[in-house]
Motif scaffolding. Structure first.
Motif, short mmCIF file in Angstrom:
data_model
loop_
_atom_site.label_atom_id
_atom_site.label_comp_id
_atom_site.label_asym_id
_atom_site.label_seq_id
_atom_site.Cartn_x
_atom_site.Cartn_y
_atom_site.Cartn_z
N GLY A 34 25.70 28.07 -27.66
CA GLY A 34 26.47 27.28 -26.72
C GLY A 34 25.79 26.01 -26.22
N GLU A 35 24.57 25.77 -26.69
CA GLU A 35 23.86 24.56 -26.27
C GLU A 35 24.43 23.33 -26.99
N GLY A 36 24.27 22.18 -26.35
CA GLY A 36 24.67 20.94 -27.00
C GLY A 36 23.51 20.39 -27.80
N GLY A 37 23.49 19.08 -27.99
CA GLY A 37 22.37 18.47 -28.71
C GLY A 37 22.69 18.24 -30.16
N SER A 38 21.66 18.19 -30.95
CA SER A 38 21.82 17.88 -32.36
C SER A 38 22.24 19.12 -33.13
N LEU A 39 23.41 19.08 -33.74
CA LEU A 39 23.97 20.24 -34.44
C LEU A 39 24.07 19.95 -35.93
N SER A 40 23.91 20.98 -36.72
CA SER A 40 24.07 20.80 -38.16
C SER A 40 24.93 21.92 -38.74
N VAL A 41 25.56 21.64 -39.87
CA VAL A 41 26.40 22.62 -40.54
C VAL A 41 25.51 23.63 -41.24
N VAL A 42 25.71 24.91 -40.93
CA VAL A 42 24.94 25.98 -41.56
C VAL A 42 25.93 26.92 -42.24
N GLU A 43 25.59 27.27 -43.45
CA GLU A 43 26.46 28.13 -44.24
C GLU A 43 25.67 29.39 -44.60
N PRO A 44 25.80 30.47 -43.84
CA PRO A 44 25.08 31.68 -44.21
C PRO A 44 25.53 32.15 -45.59
N GLY A 45 24.60 32.72 -46.35
CA GLY A 45 24.95 33.24 -47.67
C GLY A 45 25.63 34.58 -47.55
N PRO A 46 26.19 35.12 -48.61
CA PRO A 46 26.36 34.41 -49.88
C PRO A 46 27.46 33.36 -49.75
N VAL A 47 27.20 32.18 -50.27
CA VAL A 47 28.14 31.08 -50.07
C VAL A 47 29.33 31.21 -51.03
N PRO A 48 30.52 30.99 -50.50
CA PRO A 48 31.70 31.01 -51.38
C PRO A 48 31.63 29.82 -52.35
N GLU A 49 32.35 29.92 -53.45
CA GLU A 49 32.31 28.86 -54.46
C GLU A 49 32.72 27.53 -53.85
N LEU A 50 33.79 27.55 -53.09
CA LEU A 50 34.20 26.35 -52.36
C LEU A 50 33.82 26.53 -50.90
N PRO A 51 33.25 25.48 -50.28
CA PRO A 51 32.91 25.59 -48.87
C PRO A 51 34.13 25.99 -48.05
N ASP A 52 33.93 26.91 -47.13
CA ASP A 52 35.02 27.48 -46.35
C ASP A 52 34.65 27.38 -44.87
N VAL A 53 35.55 26.77 -44.12
CA VAL A 53 35.27 26.55 -42.70
C VAL A 53 35.05 27.89 -41.97
N ASP A 54 35.67 28.95 -42.47
CA ASP A 54 35.50 30.27 -41.85
C ASP A 54 34.17 30.93 -42.20
N ARG A 55 33.46 30.33 -43.13
CA ARG A 55 32.15 30.88 -43.52
C ARG A 55 31.01 29.95 -43.12
N LEU A 57 29.13 27.40 -39.89
CA LEU A 57 28.95 27.28 -38.46
C LEU A 57 28.26 25.95 -38.15
N LEU A 58 28.50 25.47 -36.95
CA LEU A 58 27.77 24.31 -36.46
C LEU A 58 26.70 24.86 -35.51
N LEU A 59 25.44 24.68 -35.86
CA LEU A 59 24.36 25.30 -35.09
C LEU A 59 23.33 24.27 -34.63
N CYS A 60 22.68 24.57 -33.50
CA CYS A 60 21.56 23.75 -33.03
C CYS A 60 20.34 24.09 -33.89
N GLY A 61 19.28 23.33 -33.74
CA GLY A 61 18.08 23.51 -34.55
C GLY A 61 17.49 24.91 -34.44
N PRO A 62 17.23 25.41 -33.22
CA PRO A 62 16.64 26.75 -33.10
C PRO A 62 17.52 27.85 -33.70
#
Ligand SMILES: [Zn+2]
Length: 137
Positions: A34-55, A57-62
């Motif tokens: 729930g923190e703000g700041g610098s966020l990046s797209v993280v895709e936990p594995g196993p990754v689907p063949e096509l990127p899926d918004v439901d798979r 997350l937008l996460l902070c660095g930590p």
């Protein structure tokens, strides 16, 4: 270079394209803590063949760092991770699954109690069980 390389670049571009949808969903807050700041797209594995918004997350660095730890590795017994006890009730399935997976690895009484008190839908349980650290790169 190789076709493999082109496919990786293409997939990366498709993942970046999800950023807008993720930003709208996350409202500029890390979807785990729930923190703000610098966020990046993280895709936990196993990754689907096509990127899926439901798979993804937008996460902070930590939080991205927690997500990247090897699956068997215990997390620190750190009260700074107490947000996980709330995040395991997240409405977003991928966020809930990731929070449960991480909370189970925090070796503290509060983490154990939080997980013990949680009802987890079978599909979230299966999702949590199947998650892996994001692929390198
Ligand atoms: Zn976070």
């Amino acid at each position: 270079m190789s076709r493999g390389r082109a496919a990786v670049d293409e997939r990366r571009a498709e993942l970046a394209a999800l950023g807008k949808d993720l930003a709208r969903r996350a409202r500029s807050r890390c979807e785990l803590c729930g923190e703000g700041g610098s966020l990046s797209v993280v895709e936990p594995g196993p990754v689907p063949e096509l990127p899926d918004v439901d798979r993804a997350l937008l996460l902070c660095g930590p939080c991205a760092g927690l997500c990247a730890l090897p699956a068997g590795r215990a997390l620190p017994a750190d009260d700074g991770l107490r947000f996980l006890a709330a995040s395991i009730w997240a409405e977003l399935p991928i966020a809930q699954a990731l929070a449960v997976r991480l909370c189970r690895r925090v070796p503290t009484a509060w983490a154990r109690e939080a997980v013990d008190g949680l009802y987890l839908a079978p599909q979230i349980e299966a999702l949590a069980d199947g998650l892996e650290p994001p692929a390198e790169g």
